[in-house]
Enzyme design. Structure first.
Site, PDB file in Angstrom:
ATOM      1  CD  GLU A   1      -2.450   1.179   2.820  1.00 49.46           C
ATOM      2  OE1 GLU A   1      -3.486   1.834   2.946  1.00 49.46           O
ATOM      3  OE2 GLU A   1      -1.953   0.510   3.755  1.00 49.46           O
TER       4      GLU A   1
ATOM      5  CE  LYS B   1      -7.067   1.847   4.064  1.00 50.08           C
ATOM      6  NZ  LYS B   1      -5.778   2.247   4.684  1.00 50.08           N
TER       7      LYS B   1
ATOM      8  CB  CYS C   1      -4.231  -1.546   4.518  1.00 56.99           C
ATOM      9  SG  CYS C   1      -3.118  -1.576   5.962  1.00 56.99           S
TER      10      CYS C   1
END
Length: 262
Positions: free
Chosen positions: A40, A110, A147
């Protein structure tokens, strides 16, 4: 499908980081991998300046992405990573990109920003508003996550119910008490929740744990890295996936409604 997972310590210099990514892409393609997952926020990072990732954000048409696309032009490798992409002045979106055949074939902003453990990602980063896509790679349906998303089982389940057989997860998992245990437990749990393979890349370095893993649909780790920069490989087997889903049909046996995005 042969998959590769690369981990490295992201530096302050985006030109150095793009060269690292290009090197991993060349190695993975040379080894016959069809999927490469990188960490990431690989554009830039500084342990002494937590805002550097956003300060260094680029647009979709700038050099970092252009070089990755050019590297991918003549092969069938799909590379997945996240970068900070500019939104409004001083802000960015933590954006997952899937690159293949010279272009970005999918992107995902995200959803779950890391406002936890005394960190506030949302201070400078804009959250996504849409579920990530499921894409096809070498005949497998692949769901995209980033993540902190791994802490939310509804996300993984929504992807599995949309057809995903593999979940990929670029990450920069911060060190801290029990954090390695959280990482390993959550990866195994999401594999078991969904009977999907999980392919997770973790950034290494002074603040992040590394420990990239490939986990099978029964929660068994079939490839793993430690703290150092490396490239690991694993084979994802369709026959094994079908066997697990026949033996453990959790997706069919569930009694709860389809998860909905708030």
């Amino acid at each position: 499908m042969k998959v590769a997972v690369g981990q490295f310590a992201v530096s302050k210099d985006w030109q150095e980081n793009v060269q690292t990514c290009l090197g991993f892409m060349a190695q993975a393609n040379g080894a016959g991998a069809q999927l490469l997952v990188l960490p990431e926020a690989v554009l830039a990072r500084d342990d002494n300046d937590p805002d550097l990732s956003v300060k260094s954000a680029q647009t979709m048409n700038e050099a970092f992405i252009e070089q990755l696309c050019e590297q991918s032009r003549d092969d069938q490798l799909t590379t997945i990573l996240t970068l900070h992409i500019k939104t409004t002045p001083g802000r960015a979106a933590n954006t997952l990109l899937a690159i293949r055949g010279g272009e970005v074939i999918a992107r995902y902003k995200k959803l779950h920003l890391y406002d936890a453990f005394n960190v506030q990602e949302s201070r400078l980063v804009d959250a996504g508003e849409s579920l990530p896509p499921v894409i096809e790679i070498a005949g497998f349906k692949v769901g995209l996550m980033t993540c902190y998303d791994v802490r939310f089982p509804e996300m993984a389940l929504s992807l599995a119910l949309a057809g995903a057989e593999v979940l990929v997860l670029p990450a920069a998992w911060l060190r801290g008490p029990n954090k390695e245990m959280h990482w390993s437990t959550l990866l195994a749990a999401r594999a078991l929740d969904t009977t999907c393979y999980v392919v997770a890349a973790g950034e290494c370095g002074n603040k992040n744990i590394g420990h990239s893993q490939v986990v099978d649909p029964l929660g068994v780790v079939i490839a793993a890295a430690n703290l150092q920069p490396t490239l690991i490989y694993a084979e994802l087997e369709r026959q094994h996936l079908a066997h697990v889903r026949a033996m453990l049909p959790v997706l069919k046996n569930r009694r709860f409604a389809y998860p909905q995005l708030l």
